[in-house]
Design a protein around this motif. Structure first.
Motif, PDB file in Angstrom:
ATOM      1  N   VAL A  41      23.021  49.679  26.793  1.00  0.00           N
ATOM      2  CA  VAL A  41      21.552  49.403  26.703  1.00  0.00           C
ATOM      3  C   VAL A  41      21.346  48.728  25.171  1.00  0.00           C
ATOM      4  CG1 VAL A  41      19.362  50.264  26.665  1.00  0.00           C
ATOM      5  CG2 VAL A  41      21.003  51.304  28.160  1.00  0.00           C
ATOM      6  N   TRP A  42      20.812  47.602  25.152  1.00  0.00           N
ATOM      7  CA  TRP A  42      20.571  46.794  23.820  1.00  0.00           C
ATOM      8  C   TRP A  42      19.138  46.636  23.596  1.00  0.00           C
ATOM      9  CZ3 TRP A  42      24.720  45.495  21.058  1.00  0.00           C
ATOM     10  CH2 TRP A  42      26.070  45.422  21.583  1.00  0.00           C
ATOM     11  N   ASP A  45      18.845  40.383  26.814  1.00  0.00           N
ATOM     12  CA  ASP A  45      17.860  40.151  27.652  1.00  0.00           C
ATOM     13  C   ASP A  45      18.157  38.729  28.459  1.00  0.00           C
ATOM     14  OD1 ASP A  45      17.214  37.896  25.742  1.00  0.00           O
ATOM     15  OD2 ASP A  45      16.046  39.376  24.466  1.00  0.00           O
ATOM     16  N   SER A  46      16.985  38.249  29.001  1.00  0.00           N
ATOM     17  CA  SER A  46      17.574  36.957  29.989  1.00  0.00           C
ATOM     18  C   SER A  46      17.705  35.522  29.009  1.00  0.00           C
ATOM     19  CB  SER A  46      16.325  37.012  30.906  1.00  0.00           C
ATOM     20  OG  SER A  46      14.957  36.682  30.094  1.00  0.00           O
ATOM     21  N   LEU A  47      17.252  35.683  27.908  1.00  0.00           N
ATOM     22  CA  LEU A  47      17.392  34.547  26.933  1.00  0.00           C
ATOM     23  C   LEU A  47      18.605  34.309  26.118  1.00  0.00           C
ATOM     24  CD1 LEU A  47      13.880  34.354  25.130  1.00  0.00           C
ATOM     25  CD2 LEU A  47      14.671  33.090  27.328  1.00  0.00           C
ATOM     26  N   TYR A  48      19.409  35.568  26.271  1.00  0.00           N
ATOM     27  CA  TYR A  48      20.600  35.458  25.569  1.00  0.00           C
ATOM     28  C   TYR A  48      21.797  34.724  26.233  1.00  0.00           C
ATOM     29  CZ  TYR A  48      25.214  37.137  24.336  1.00  0.00           C
ATOM     30  OH  TYR A  48      26.447  37.374  23.787  1.00  0.00           O
ATOM     31  N   THR A  49      22.567  33.873  25.303  1.00  0.00           N
ATOM     32  CA  THR A  49      23.491  33.096  26.089  1.00  0.00           C
ATOM     33  C   THR A  49      24.781  33.280  25.683  1.00  0.00           C
ATOM     34  OG1 THR A  49      22.879  31.312  24.530  1.00  0.00           O
ATOM     35  CG2 THR A  49      21.777  31.038  26.904  1.00  0.00           C
ATOM     36  N   ASP A  50      25.084  33.474  24.345  1.00  0.00           N
ATOM     37  CA  ASP A  50      26.466  33.766  23.612  1.00  0.00           C
ATOM     38  C   ASP A  50      26.803  34.396  22.359  1.00  0.00           C
ATOM     39  OD1 ASP A  50      29.132  32.061  23.033  1.00  0.00           O
ATOM     40  OD2 ASP A  50      28.198  30.455  21.786  1.00  0.00           O
ATOM     41  N   THR A  51      27.843  35.131  22.781  1.00  0.00           N
ATOM     42  CA  THR A  51      27.929  36.157  21.518  1.00  0.00           C
ATOM     43  C   THR A  51      29.040  35.375  20.663  1.00  0.00           C
ATOM     44  OG1 THR A  51      28.031  38.081  23.185  1.00  0.00           O
ATOM     45  CG2 THR A  51      28.964  38.175  21.368  1.00  0.00           C
ATOM     46  N   LYS A  52      28.686  35.720  19.320  1.00  0.00           N
ATOM     47  CA  LYS A  52      29.546  35.179  18.014  1.00  0.00           C
ATOM     48  C   LYS A  52      30.307  36.329  17.473  1.00  0.00           C
ATOM     49  CE  LYS A  52      27.745  31.059  18.726  1.00  0.00           C
ATOM     50  NZ  LYS A  52      28.897  29.899  18.933  1.00  0.00           N
ATOM     51  N   GLY A  53      29.489  37.649  17.395  1.00  0.00           N
ATOM     52  CA  GLY A  53      30.026  38.741  16.895  1.00  0.00           C
ATOM     53  C   GLY A  53      29.751  40.054  17.397  1.00  0.00           C
ATOM     54  N   THR A  97      20.215  35.722  17.822  1.00  0.00           N
ATOM     55  CA  THR A  97      20.180  36.899  18.470  1.00  0.00           C
ATOM     56  C   THR A  97      20.929  37.921  17.542  1.00  0.00           C
ATOM     57  OG1 THR A  97      20.557  36.053  20.631  1.00  0.00           O
ATOM     58  CG2 THR A  97      20.894  38.178  20.341  1.00  0.00           C
ATOM     59  N   VAL A  98      20.076  38.907  17.254  1.00  0.00           N
ATOM     60  CA  VAL A  98      20.744  40.124  16.554  1.00  0.00           C
ATOM     61  C   VAL A  98      20.131  41.282  17.577  1.00  0.00           C
ATOM     62  CG1 VAL A  98      20.478  41.823  14.677  1.00  0.00           C
ATOM     63  CG2 VAL A  98      20.437  39.206  14.269  1.00  0.00           C
ATOM     64  N   ALA A  99      21.101  42.178  18.284  1.00  0.00           N
ATOM     65  CA  ALA A  99      20.666  43.500  18.924  1.00  0.00           C
ATOM     66  C   ALA A  99      21.457  44.324  18.928  1.00  0.00           C
ATOM     67  CB  ALA A  99      20.788  43.327  20.566  1.00  0.00           C
ATOM     68  N   THR A 100      21.055  45.840  18.902  1.00  0.00           N
ATOM     69  CA  THR A 100      21.724  46.931  18.634  1.00  0.00           C
ATOM     70  C   THR A 100      21.743  47.750  19.886  1.00  0.00           C
ATOM     71  OG1 THR A 100      19.905  48.142  17.624  1.00  0.00           O
ATOM     72  CG2 THR A 100      21.080  46.920  16.177  1.00  0.00           C
ATOM     73  N   SER A 101      22.839  48.588  19.856  1.00  0.00           N
ATOM     74  CA  SER A 101      22.820  49.592  20.819  1.00  0.00           C
ATOM     75  C   SER A 101      23.881  50.693  20.450  1.00  0.00           C
ATOM     76  CB  SER A 101      23.869  48.884  21.979  1.00  0.00           C
ATOM     77  OG  SER A 101      24.276  49.840  23.092  1.00  0.00           O
ATOM     78  N   SER A 102      23.671  51.779  20.925  1.00  0.00           N
ATOM     79  CA  SER A 102      24.377  53.284  20.503  1.00  0.00           C
ATOM     80  C   SER A 102      25.518  53.408  21.542  1.00  0.00           C
ATOM     81  CB  SER A 102      23.324  54.399  20.457  1.00  0.00           C
ATOM     82  OG  SER A 102      22.845  54.514  21.997  1.00  0.00           O
ATOM     83  N   ASP A 103      25.310  52.734  22.631  1.00  0.00           N
ATOM     84  CA  ASP A 103      26.453  52.975  23.713  1.00  0.00           C
ATOM     85  C   ASP A 103      26.957  51.402  24.278  1.00  0.00           C
ATOM     86  OD1 ASP A 103      24.451  51.496  25.132  1.00  0.00           O
ATOM     87  OD2 ASP A 103      24.037  53.372  26.416  1.00  0.00           O
ATOM     88  N   GLY A 104      26.559  50.561  23.787  1.00  0.00           N
ATOM     89  CA  GLY A 104      27.326  49.221  24.254  1.00  0.00           C
ATOM     90  C   GLY A 104      26.618  48.767  25.695  1.00  0.00           C
TER      91      GLY A 104
END
Length: 167
Positions: free
Chosen positions: A56-57, A19-27, A47-54
């Motif tokens: 759409v989160w 989403d628009s608030l996301y800034t930095d992936t750690k893992g 942030t914790v987000a899930t996706s079946s296809d990488g």
């Protein structure tokens, strides 16, 4: 974020953030059925987000007690999705990140990584003195592993026959 569209690791496509608030992936981790992404967002909460296809989160709710902490590590093992923070908070989910159960541990101050197999979970990181720590859970709670001398583990994997930690 990027994904390898052909699965060959050669061709990559940049993907949008959860989403628009996301800034930095750690893992990021794969559970066998979905990707799980952890990191920061601009409001300072993890942030914790899930996706079946990488591509759409779906942002997942994070526990209120650790909401302002950076979710730094993610992994899957023993039927549990695990996340850990830079302030030592630890939680697991058995429903793909929809609900979380906090776990108690006092050894790791900063989580760096998780791995697991069908019966065992391993967490790596550092303590308050920046010394390396490995925790193991074989189903009866987290216990301190022995033999961690001279390294601060930054990642751990299950190879199918053994756990390997690097630092």
């Amino acid at each position: 974020m990027c994904s390898s569209d052909l699965g060959d690791g050669i061709s990559w496509t940049t993907q949008s953030a959860p989403d628009s608030l996301y800034t930095d992936t750690k893992g990021v981790a794969w559970t066998g059925s979905e990707f799980v992404l952890v990191g920061d967002k601009t409001a300072g909460a993890g942030t914790v987000a899930t996706s079946s296809d990488g591509v759409v989160w779906t942002r997942r709710n994070w526990t209120a007690s650790t909401a302002a902490d950076t979710v730094n590590a993610v992994g899957y093992g023993g039927g549990k999705l695990m996340v850990g923070t830079l302030a030592g908070a630890l939680a697991y989910s058995v429903d793909g990140g929809v609900t979380w159960t906090a776990e108690t541990q006092s050894q790791i101050q900063q989580f760096k990584g998780f791995a697991g197999n069908s019966t065992t979970r391993v967490a790596v990181g550092s303590n308050a003195s920046n010394q390396g720590v490995i925790l193991v859970d074989n189903g009866s709670g987290w216990a301190l592993a022995s033999g961690v001398v001279g390294i601060v583990p930054r990642a751990v994997v299950w190879t199918g026959t053994q756990f390997v930690a690097v630092g």
